[in-house]
Design an enzyme around this catalytic site. Structure first.
Site, PDB file in Angstrom:
ATOM      1  N   GLY A 103      33.176 -54.299 132.936  1.00 14.95           N
ATOM      2  CA  GLY A 103      34.032 -54.971 133.908  1.00 14.95           C
ATOM      3  C   GLY A 103      34.814 -53.948 134.704  1.00 14.95           C
ATOM      4  O   GLY A 103      36.047 -54.001 134.768  1.00 14.95           O
ATOM      5  N   GLU A 126      29.555 -54.330 136.080  1.00 12.63           N
ATOM      6  CA  GLU A 126      30.319 -55.353 136.794  1.00 12.63           C
ATOM      7  C   GLU A 126      29.401 -56.523 137.107  1.00 12.63           C
ATOM      8  O   GLU A 126      28.236 -56.337 137.476  1.00 12.63           O
ATOM      9  CB  GLU A 126      30.912 -54.769 138.081  1.00 12.63           C
ATOM     10  CG  GLU A 126      31.665 -55.751 138.938  1.00 12.63           C
ATOM     11  CD  GLU A 126      32.837 -56.403 138.224  1.00 12.63           C
ATOM     12  OE1 GLU A 126      32.903 -57.658 138.242  1.00 12.63           O
ATOM     13  OE2 GLU A 126      33.670 -55.680 137.648  1.00 12.63           O
ATOM     14  N   ILE A 127      29.927 -57.751 136.969  1.00 12.66           N
ATOM     15  CA  ILE A 127      29.119 -58.946 137.170  1.00 12.66           C
ATOM     16  C   ILE A 127      29.132 -59.426 138.623  1.00 12.66           C
ATOM     17  O   ILE A 127      28.228 -60.131 139.058  1.00 12.66           O
ATOM     18  CB  ILE A 127      29.613 -60.070 136.223  1.00 12.66           C
ATOM     19  CG1 ILE A 127      28.600 -61.209 136.144  1.00 12.66           C
ATOM     20  CG2 ILE A 127      30.974 -60.581 136.646  1.00 12.66           C
ATOM     21  CD1 ILE A 127      28.933 -62.264 135.104  1.00 12.66           C
ATOM     22  N   ASN A 168      25.550 -58.642 133.308  1.00 13.05           N
ATOM     23  CA  ASN A 168      26.408 -59.467 132.466  1.00 13.05           C
ATOM     24  C   ASN A 168      26.304 -58.899 131.054  1.00 13.05           C
ATOM     25  O   ASN A 168      25.326 -59.133 130.352  1.00 13.05           O
ATOM     26  CB  ASN A 168      25.951 -60.928 132.503  1.00 13.05           C
ATOM     27  CG  ASN A 168      26.861 -61.851 131.709  1.00 13.05           C
ATOM     28  OD1 ASN A 168      27.694 -61.411 130.930  1.00 13.05           O
ATOM     29  ND2 ASN A 168      26.691 -63.149 131.903  1.00 13.05           N
ATOM     30  N   LEU A 188      38.911 -53.091 130.055  1.00  8.10           N
ATOM     31  CA  LEU A 188      40.235 -53.001 130.654  1.00  8.10           C
ATOM     32  C   LEU A 188      40.616 -54.300 131.368  1.00  8.10           C
ATOM     33  O   LEU A 188      39.881 -54.771 132.234  1.00  8.10           O
ATOM     34  CB  LEU A 188      40.294 -51.848 131.654  1.00  8.10           C
ATOM     35  CG  LEU A 188      40.671 -50.470 131.084  1.00  8.10           C
ATOM     36  CD1 LEU A 188      39.678 -50.019 130.024  1.00  8.10           C
ATOM     37  CD2 LEU A 188      40.755 -49.440 132.204  1.00  8.10           C
ATOM     38  N   ASP A 191      39.383 -60.848 131.886  1.00  8.44           N
ATOM     39  CA  ASP A 191      39.824 -62.199 132.215  1.00  8.44           C
ATOM     40  C   ASP A 191      40.334 -62.878 130.943  1.00  8.44           C
ATOM     41  O   ASP A 191      39.607 -62.994 129.958  1.00  8.44           O
ATOM     42  CB  ASP A 191      38.649 -62.983 132.802  1.00  8.44           C
ATOM     43  CG  ASP A 191      39.075 -64.339 133.361  1.00  8.44           C
ATOM     44  OD1 ASP A 191      40.184 -64.785 133.036  1.00  8.44           O
ATOM     45  OD2 ASP A 191      38.294 -64.929 134.117  1.00  8.44           O
ATOM     46  N   GLU A 267      42.435 -50.044 138.965  1.00  7.72           N
ATOM     47  CA  GLU A 267      43.214 -50.718 139.991  1.00  7.72           C
ATOM     48  C   GLU A 267      44.117 -51.787 139.381  1.00  7.72           C
ATOM     49  O   GLU A 267      45.265 -51.966 139.803  1.00  7.72           O
ATOM     50  CB  GLU A 267      42.289 -51.348 141.037  1.00  7.72           C
ATOM     51  CG  GLU A 267      41.597 -50.348 141.951  1.00  7.72           C
ATOM     52  CD  GLU A 267      40.485 -49.577 141.262  1.00  7.72           C
ATOM     53  OE1 GLU A 267      40.103 -48.505 141.770  1.00  7.72           O
ATOM     54  OE2 GLU A 267      40.012 -50.036 140.206  1.00  7.72           O
ATOM     55  N   GLU A 268      43.610 -52.486 138.376  1.00  7.37           N
ATOM     56  CA  GLU A 268      44.413 -53.515 137.718  1.00  7.37           C
ATOM     57  C   GLU A 268      45.584 -52.892 136.954  1.00  7.37           C
ATOM     58  O   GLU A 268      46.698 -53.423 136.955  1.00  7.37           O
ATOM     59  CB  GLU A 268      43.541 -54.340 136.763  1.00  7.37           C
ATOM     60  CG  GLU A 268      44.207 -55.569 136.196  1.00  7.37           C
ATOM     61  CD  GLU A 268      44.489 -56.644 137.231  1.00  7.37           C
ATOM     62  OE1 GLU A 268      45.379 -57.469 136.981  1.00  7.37           O
ATOM     63  OE2 GLU A 268      43.813 -56.643 138.286  1.00  7.37           O
TER      64      GLU A 268
END
Length: 297
Positions: A103, A126-127, A168, A188, A191, A267-268
């Site tokens: 992710g 990444e999905i 995925n 990291l 969700d 970034e998060e």
């Protein structure tokens, strides 16, 4: 020319949609009163100011449902069918990916790991397709800039050791990675899926920990961090209960440079820092249950 301007209530959205279809595709109508909008249907198109909607802007979803069926054309049936040459064109053939950023978002941590481990291959997973495209462009720009740079940094950090793959991980991990291939896995700010009915969508999930243990070598490290305390407790609970993982001590975490990287490189993570939010890391080692390890009797 008269300018029609209306502020719509939610219940009038259908009326607005109908007017948009009647007048012109991709038309934005700004208005003050719903009655004016209804009257506008009887007006000529030439009497209404038409504002074209921008066509270049696209919405990027914050998350995607990992249990939905998505198209992943690059994912093979078995790891041997994976073509790594286009991901790492200047890396010696046969070298395997050993660091996975699950992710990866827009690639902040993946790029940082490439700088920290120039001799290792880093892969961001990444999905979301649009996000993958953005990361690919970012990596290519870094590679181009590194080639044009004659400084000493170019010799150790040319970003040829980092790439991104749309996948995925909850469905395709054994299709891409061999048993015990990875040395480090990073999760990291995943969700949180707050609804209890959606807990099965959480990437750290008791149903998938055995899969992660399969692709992570014995002694490899699994990193998790989140700004949601309930999710942190959920992930820690299931990892603590799993026989193939043991939690690192505070001393071991302090000695690991990756722990600081997971807090501030993505970034998060930077967004959480800007908002002065809390961060909850939990780091685990893949163990061999048939050998004595810390905490065994």
């Amino acid at each position: 020319m008269q300018t029609l301007s209306v502020r719509l209530r939610r219940t009038d959205s259908i009326v607005c949609s109908l007017v948009g279809l009647i007048l012109l595709p991709k038309v934005s109508i700004i208005a003050l009163d719903v009655s004016l909008l209804k009257r506008s249907i009887l007006m000529k198109v030439s009497e209404i100011q038409i504002i074209p909607m921008p066509s270049g802007r696209k919405r990027i979803r914050a998350h995607a449902n990992p249990l939905s069926d998505h198209d992943f054309p690059e994912v093979p049936l078995v790891p041997a069918g994976m073509d790594w040459s286009k991901h790492y064109p200047k890396v010696q053939a046969g070298q395997q990916v050993t660091i996975a950023d699950i992710g990866c978002g827009f690639g902040g941590l993946s790029v940082t790991l490439a700088e920290m481990f120039p001799d290792k291959l880093v892969l961001g997973l990444e999905i979301r397709g649009m996000v993958v495209n953005a990361v690919e462009e970012r990596i290519q720009k870094l590679r181009d800039d590194a080639e044009a740079d004659n400084s000493e940094k170019k010799e150790t950090t040319n970003y040829q050791n980092v790439s991104v793959l749309r996948i995925n991980i909850m469905k395709h991990a054994p299709c891409v990675f061999n048993q015990g291939q990875l040395e480090k896995m990073f999760f990291l700010f995943p969700d949180p899926h707050f609804k209890r009915s959606n807990f099965r969508r959480r990437v750290i999930n008791p149903n998938f920990l055995a899969v992660y243990a399969y692709i992570l070598k014995v002694g490899g490290i699994l990193y998790t961090i989140t700004d949601v305390e309930d999710l942190h407790k959920w992930m820690a609970k299931h990892l603590d209960e799993h026989p193939l993982f043991e939690r690192l001590t505070e001393e071991e975490m302090a000695a690991d440079p990756c722990v600081e990287a997971i807090k501030c490189s993505s970034e998060e993570g930077k967004k959480v820092s800007r908002h002065q939010g809390n961060k909850y890391p939990a780091i685990y080692r893949r163990i061999d249950p048939f050998k004595k390890h810390k905490g065994s009797a």
